[in-house]
Design an enzyme around this catalytic site. Sequence first.
Site, short mmCIF file in Angstrom:
data_model
loop_
_atom_site.label_atom_id
_atom_site.label_comp_id
_atom_site.label_asym_id
_atom_site.label_seq_id
_atom_site.Cartn_x
_atom_site.Cartn_y
_atom_site.Cartn_z
N HIS A 164 -0.54 2.29 11.72
CA HIS A 164 0.46 3.35 11.58
C HIS A 164 0.60 4.13 12.89
O HIS A 164 -0.37 4.37 13.60
CB HIS A 164 0.00 4.30 10.47
CG HIS A 164 1.03 5.26 9.99
ND1 HIS A 164 0.71 6.47 9.40
CD2 HIS A 164 2.38 5.21 10.01
CE1 HIS A 164 1.82 7.10 9.05
NE2 HIS A 164 2.84 6.36 9.42
N HIS A 178 0.86 -1.18 0.00
CA HIS A 178 0.00 0.00 0.00
C HIS A 178 0.89 1.23 0.00
O HIS A 178 1.77 1.39 0.85
CB HIS A 178 -0.89 -0.01 1.25
CG HIS A 178 -1.87 1.12 1.32
ND1 HIS A 178 -3.19 1.00 0.93
CD2 HIS A 178 -1.73 2.40 1.72
CE1 HIS A 178 -3.82 2.14 1.09
NE2 HIS A 178 -2.94 3.02 1.58
N GLU A 182 -2.63 13.80 11.91
CA GLU A 182 -3.56 13.61 10.80
C GLU A 182 -5.00 13.94 11.22
O GLU A 182 -5.55 13.30 12.10
CB GLU A 182 -3.50 12.17 10.30
CG GLU A 182 -2.10 11.69 9.92
CD GLU A 182 -2.06 10.23 9.54
OE1 GLU A 182 -3.15 9.62 9.38
OE2 GLU A 182 -0.96 9.67 9.41
N HIS A 208 -5.93 11.98 14.57
CA HIS A 208 -4.91 11.06 15.08
C HIS A 208 -3.62 11.86 15.22
O HIS A 208 -2.98 12.20 14.22
CB HIS A 208 -4.72 9.87 14.13
CG HIS A 208 -5.99 9.11 13.89
ND1 HIS A 208 -6.32 8.58 12.65
CD2 HIS A 208 -7.01 8.79 14.71
CE1 HIS A 208 -7.48 7.96 12.73
NE2 HIS A 208 -7.92 8.07 13.98
N HIS A 221 -3.14 4.27 14.83
CA HIS A 221 -4.42 4.30 14.12
C HIS A 221 -4.34 3.32 12.96
O HIS A 221 -3.28 2.80 12.63
CB HIS A 221 -4.75 5.71 13.62
CG HIS A 221 -3.67 6.33 12.79
ND1 HIS A 221 -2.57 6.94 13.33
CD2 HIS A 221 -3.50 6.42 11.44
CE1 HIS A 221 -1.78 7.39 12.37
NE2 HIS A 221 -2.32 7.08 11.21
#
Length: 476
Positions: free
Chosen positions: A351, A308, A357, A381, A387
Site C-alpha cells: 500500500h 482483503h 499510519e 508509515h 508499506h
Amino acid sequence: MEKPAAVVREGSGLGGFPDDLEYQSGFDNHFSSEAIAGALPRGQNSPLICPFGLYAEQISGTSFTSPRKLNQRSWLYRIKPSVTHEPFWPRAPSHKKLVSEFDGSNTVANPTQLRWKPVDIPNSPTDFIDGLFTICGAGSSFLRHGYAIHMYTANKSMDNCAFCNADGDFLVVPQQGRLWITTECGRLQVSPGEIVVLPQGFRFVVDLPDGASRGYVAEVFGTHFQLPDLGPIGANGLAASMDFLVPTAWFEEGPRPGFTIVQKFGGELFNARQDFSPFNVVAWYGNYVPYKYDLSKFCPYNTVLVDHGDPSINTVLTAPTDKPGVALLDFVIFPPRWLVAEHTFRPPYYHRNCMSEFMGLIYGGYEAKADGFLPGGASLHSCMTPHGPDTKTYEATIARGNEAGPHKITDTMAFMFESCLMPRTCPWALDSPFRDCDYYQCWIGLTSHFSCQNTNGKSTDLQNGLNETECQSHHG
C-alpha cells in the site's frame, strides 16, 4: 456500599479503587449522576443557591453556538469552584519532550518507514506526566487543528497533583499495567485491551496499581471523537454505543495543602497550587464526559468471499475534519477474527496511502509482520510511503496456496492511528535507542516472481503483442 478497595502501594496517589466500580453506558448521551441524592438542581442549571450549598460550574467542549447535534457541555456541582487556585507558573524542570506546535523548529520531516521496539520502563520514579513523550504529529493546538501521537512509560502514581490538558482530547491505549483514573466526573479503571478518552479541560489523576505501565496516546486538537457512520452495514456493528462506559459521581472533601494542578497549554506545562482536591464534584450532568471502551466488545466485519477489506472497516472512533469522509484522526483496531477469503492474499495488501499510519501492538502478534513488531512497540508509515507485509509473511502466505481453509486470528490486538495530515517526527524519536534502524530489511528479501507463464503453465497474452520468446528477450 462499596467493596473494600484493592491494595495499592503505600503513598500511591488517591489510593485504592473498589472492585466493582459502577458506570453509566452509552455514547454521546446526556448523562446525570449524583453521589448524594438530591444534589442536582431541578428545573434549571444555575439556581441562586444550589442544593447542599454547592457551586454550579459549566465545562464547555464546544463553542456555545455549535449546532445542537454537535454541542458538548456538562454542568458540575462542586464543593469549591475550580477557579480558586494560585496563578499558573511554568513547571520546573520543564518537560522537554511534549509538542503541540509542529514545525521545522522542533520536529523533522522524514518519509522513511519507521519502527520502534518497546521502550523500557524507567528505573527512577516516574509518573504519567513525566513519562509522557511525543513521537510525531501535525498542525497546532493554538490554531485548533491537528493531532499529536505520544507514548508513556511510568512506574509510580501521581501524587498530590492532577493533570489538565488544555490543548485537546487524549485517547489513551494502555499496553502494560492498569490505570486507575480519577476525573471530575468520577473514577475509571482501564486495563490493557481497553481505551479511555479524556476530553480537553478535564482534570484527572492516573494511579498505577500494577506499578510499571506503558502505553500510547493520541491527542486531537479542535475536534472530538465520534462513532463512525455505518453506511450500508446498517444499524448495528463495529463499536456499539451501549458498550461505552462513563463514570458515576464520586467526590472527596477536606483540605489538600499544596495540591498542584499541572496544565498542558500549547505543549508546555504550567503549575498552579490550591488547598483542596479538584475531585470535589458531588453531582453532574451533560454530554461532555470522560469514557472508556473494552476493545474485545468490538464487532468486526470482514470479506467473506474474495480480497482483503480496507482497514477503515475496523474503525472504532473517528475525529472528523470538515471534509466528508476525511479524518483528522481515526482509531482503527485489528482484533481477533476469522479469515475466510478464497483465492486471496489474506494479509494486508501492499500500500501507498494519502493518509499517514501510526501503528501499535497491545498484545500478541500482527498478521503482516512475522518478526520485529512487538507488543509495546510502534511503527510509522507516512503519507505515500510504501508499506505492507514483510518477506516472511509474504512467502508463508504464498506457500499455503489457494487451498488454505478458514483461519481464525486469535490472541492479538493491534491498532492504528490514521490521519489525513502529514506527520513531523520528534528528534528524540528518531534518535531513540529503541528505534529499529534495520526495519527496511524486512522487505529487502522480497524477490521478483514475474514470469511470462501463467500460474496454469500457459503463456500470457501480453497486451503489447509480445510472444514468450520475445518477452524473455525484451526483459533481458
